[in-house]
Design an enzyme around this catalytic site. Structure first.
Site, mmCIF file in Angstrom:
data_model
loop_
_atom_site.group_PDB
_atom_site.id
_atom_site.type_symbol
_atom_site.label_atom_id
_atom_site.label_comp_id
_atom_site.label_asym_id
_atom_site.label_seq_id
_atom_site.Cartn_x
_atom_site.Cartn_y
_atom_site.Cartn_z
ATOM 1 C CB THR A 28 56.882 18.057 83.974
ATOM 2 O OG1 THR A 28 58.044 17.588 84.627
ATOM 3 C CG2 THR A 28 56.423 19.342 84.626
ATOM 4 C CG LEU A 29 54.115 19.490 79.208
ATOM 5 C CD1 LEU A 29 55.280 20.125 79.923
ATOM 6 C CD2 LEU A 29 54.380 19.448 77.711
ATOM 7 C CB VAL A 77 50.892 21.068 74.717
ATOM 8 C CG1 VAL A 77 49.669 21.952 74.596
ATOM 9 C CG2 VAL A 77 50.569 19.793 75.498
ATOM 10 C CB ALA A 78 54.527 17.091 72.608
ATOM 11 N NE ARG A 79 60.277 21.199 71.279
ATOM 12 C CZ ARG A 79 59.895 21.884 72.362
ATOM 13 N NH1 ARG A 79 58.618 22.099 72.605
ATOM 14 N NH2 ARG A 79 60.804 22.364 73.203
ATOM 15 C CG ASP A 127 51.416 25.878 72.361
ATOM 16 O OD1 ASP A 127 51.039 27.025 72.041
ATOM 17 O OD2 ASP A 127 52.337 25.666 73.171
ATOM 18 C CD GLU A 134 56.758 25.750 66.853
ATOM 19 O OE1 GLU A 134 57.420 26.517 67.580
ATOM 20 O OE2 GLU A 134 56.239 24.712 67.265
ATOM 21 C CG HIS A 174 56.161 26.660 70.963
ATOM 22 N ND1 HIS A 174 57.127 25.942 70.313
ATOM 23 C CD2 HIS A 174 56.218 26.259 72.268
ATOM 24 C CE1 HIS A 174 57.748 25.144 71.165
ATOM 25 N NE2 HIS A 174 57.209 25.318 72.365
ATOM 26 C CB ALA A 221 55.024 26.480 78.889
HETATM 27 P P1 NDP Z 1 59.459 14.895 81.088
HETATM 28 O O1 NDP Z 1 60.820 14.400 80.814
HETATM 29 O O2 NDP Z 1 59.064 15.305 82.451
HETATM 30 O O3 NDP Z 1 58.397 13.806 80.635
HETATM 31 C C1 NDP Z 1 58.424 13.141 79.420
HETATM 32 C C2 NDP Z 1 57.659 11.834 79.595
HETATM 33 O O4 NDP Z 1 57.490 11.246 78.311
HETATM 34 C C3 NDP Z 1 58.418 10.877 80.473
HETATM 35 O O5 NDP Z 1 57.755 10.794 81.700
HETATM 36 C C4 NDP Z 1 58.394 9.562 79.691
HETATM 37 O O6 NDP Z 1 57.748 8.609 80.502
HETATM 38 C C5 NDP Z 1 57.499 9.844 78.475
HETATM 39 N N1 NDP Z 1 58.037 9.238 77.255
HETATM 40 C C6 NDP Z 1 59.289 9.327 76.750
HETATM 41 N N2 NDP Z 1 59.370 8.629 75.603
HETATM 42 C C7 NDP Z 1 58.140 8.082 75.397
HETATM 43 C C8 NDP Z 1 57.580 7.246 74.394
HETATM 44 N N3 NDP Z 1 58.317 6.789 73.374
HETATM 45 N N4 NDP Z 1 56.269 6.910 74.499
HETATM 46 C C9 NDP Z 1 55.512 7.359 75.535
HETATM 47 N N5 NDP Z 1 55.995 8.134 76.522
HETATM 48 C C10 NDP Z 1 57.287 8.489 76.450
HETATM 49 O O7 NDP Z 1 59.244 16.080 80.058
HETATM 50 P P2 NDP Z 1 58.159 17.269 80.159
HETATM 51 O O8 NDP Z 1 56.847 16.698 80.523
HETATM 52 O O9 NDP Z 1 58.714 18.390 80.952
HETATM 53 O O10 NDP Z 1 58.134 17.760 78.633
HETATM 54 C C11 NDP Z 1 57.749 16.875 77.581
HETATM 55 C C12 NDP Z 1 57.971 17.573 76.235
HETATM 56 O O11 NDP Z 1 56.988 18.582 76.073
HETATM 57 C C13 NDP Z 1 59.298 18.319 76.129
HETATM 58 O O12 NDP Z 1 60.320 17.442 75.664
HETATM 59 C C14 NDP Z 1 58.997 19.411 75.148
HETATM 60 O O13 NDP Z 1 59.280 18.976 73.834
HETATM 61 C C15 NDP Z 1 57.507 19.640 75.284
HETATM 62 N N6 NDP Z 1 57.185 20.912 75.965
HETATM 63 C C16 NDP Z 1 56.416 21.829 75.291
HETATM 64 C C17 NDP Z 1 56.085 23.029 75.884
HETATM 65 C C18 NDP Z 1 55.263 24.034 75.146
HETATM 66 O O14 NDP Z 1 55.493 25.220 75.329
HETATM 67 N N7 NDP Z 1 54.294 23.652 74.359
HETATM 68 C C19 NDP Z 1 56.556 23.367 77.253
HETATM 69 C C20 NDP Z 1 57.323 22.313 77.886
HETATM 70 C C21 NDP Z 1 57.611 21.129 77.251
HETATM 71 P P3 NDP Z 1 58.347 7.138 80.677
HETATM 72 O O15 NDP Z 1 59.815 7.311 81.004
HETATM 73 O O16 NDP Z 1 57.527 6.580 81.766
HETATM 74 O O17 NDP Z 1 58.116 6.482 79.339
#
Ligand code: NDP
Length: 310
Positions: free
Chosen positions: A147-148, A226-228, A252, A257, A276, A279
């Site tokens: 999603t992100l 913007v992940a973790r 972010d 934190e 943080h 979103a």
């Molecule tokens: P999703 O589950 O939609 O997407 C995560 C993607 O990461 C998947 O499509 C997967 O793709 C990919 N992925 C998983 N493991 C790996 C890896 N080892 N290497 C490369 N790609 C990988 O999650 P979101 O996009 O909704 O959220 C992602 C993260 O962002 C959340 O877990 C959260 O920690 C963080 N987040 C932060 C926010 C903020 O406020 N800053 C707000 C929302 C989320 P594939 O299966 O094709 O590998």
């Protein structure tokens, strides 16, 4: 499973007023659910809870819904053993995070953070002739294509940025002009002006952006997280910024934190720190409420939860 009463834990107040979500879920349009705002002084007879933070007491419930996408702070194995269902809020953050990342990229290109800083000192400072650039024709490597990642690709792509994705398999996705598998991360991040982390924090991604990753990036690259915080080796990032092996960062999320006052990350002119909140949007409670209301209907219908994690 039956959910007769749903709780909203008051930890959600960090993101929106719990009362807003309570009114949303209690309204007839959204199922007229019996909802109570609860704190740490008791569960108030609820069967499920919507929450930001985890509490041990939630292990006695039927269902926990996290208002975040990341579930790294929940004890997944323990919940699984006790038969507690955990759902998350993935799917709602693409646009908000996409616009936040576009904002960082625009700040770097158009030097907006410099002007804000100079304005605070009441200084009329023009950039050097070669400091500002346009985003058109630059490349962003987006690591994590869920999603992100797709939200970021969509928004920055509309500004003329070429988008390259990194995911576990190299299979293409329409939002990305090119795709790499995680094993070839260093190849993918070697050229682009921007590298954006949008992966979940897992055993595989912990410390993914380490010294070798920052060394693989171009000296003019700006890193965005913007992940973790845990997907980055923070001392390695600080070292890369100090040595000039990358040009800057927009962050972010952090290992600790709130970011401690003593963190060196506060001290770089070319590092943008946001608390943080990438979103955040005033519609957040509605977006979460739609998922929760949908799941209440699904529990009654067939028990097939949306966004089930455990
Ligand atoms: P999703 O589950 O939609 O997407 C995560 C993607 O990461 C998947 O499509 C997967 O793709 C990919 N992925 C998983 N493991 C790996 C890896 N080892 N290497 C490369 N790609 C990988 O999650 P979101 O996009 O909704 O959220 C992602 C993260 O962002 C959340 O877990 C959260 O920690 C963080 N987040 C932060 C926010 C903020 O406020 N800053 C707000 C929302 C989320 P594939 O299966 O094709 O590998």
């Amino acid at each position: 499973m039956e959910i007769d009463r749903l709780g909203i834990h008051d930890s959600v107040a960090a993101v929106f007023p719990p009362e807003r979500l309570r009114e949303f879920l209690a309204s007839e349009t959204h199922g007229g659910i019996d909802v109570a705002v609860i704190g740490d002084d008791g569960l108030g007879g609820v069967d499920g809870v919507v929450t930001l933070e985890h509490r041990d007491a939630f292990r006695d419930l039927e269902w926990i819904h996290s208002i975040q996408a990341g579930i790294d702070r929940f004890p997944l194995e323990a919940l699984d053993e006790r038969g507690v269902v955990l759902t998350n809020s993935t799917g709602i953050h693409g646009r908000s995070i996409g616009e936040t990342v576009a904002g960082y990229l625009l700040a770097f290109a158009r030097r907006l953070h410099d002007h804000v800083a100079a304005g605070e000192r009441r200084e009329w400072n023009r950039p050097e002739w070669d400091e500002a650039f346009t985003l058109s024709g630059t490349t962003a490597c987006i690591v994590g294509t869920g999603t992100l990642g797709r939200g970021v690709a969509d928004v920055v792509g509309s500004l003329g940025v070429r988008t390259v994705g990194v995911r576990r398999s190299p299979d293409s996705l329409p939002e990305f002009e090119e795709m790499y598998a995680t094993e070839t991360l260093h190849e993918a991040i070697a050229g682009p002006e921007f590298v954006v982390a949008t992966v979940p924090l897992t055993a595989d991604t912990e410390g993914l952006f380490d010294r070798a990753a920052f060394e693989a990036m171009a000296p003019e690259a700006r890193f965005v997280n913007v992940a973790r915080g845990g997907v980055v080796d923070e001392p390695a990032l600080v070292a890369a910024l100090e040595s000039g092996s990358i040009a800057g960062a927009a962050l972010d999320v952090f290992e600790t934190e709130p970011l401690p006052e003593s963190s060196p990350l506060w001290g770089f002119e070319e590092v943008i720190v946001t608390p943080h909140c990438g979103a955040y949007t005033r519609d957040y409670y509605r977006d979460v409420g739609e998922i929760v209301a949908d799941n209440v209907v699904r529990i009654e219908r067939d028990g097939e939860f949306r966004n089930r994690v455990v």
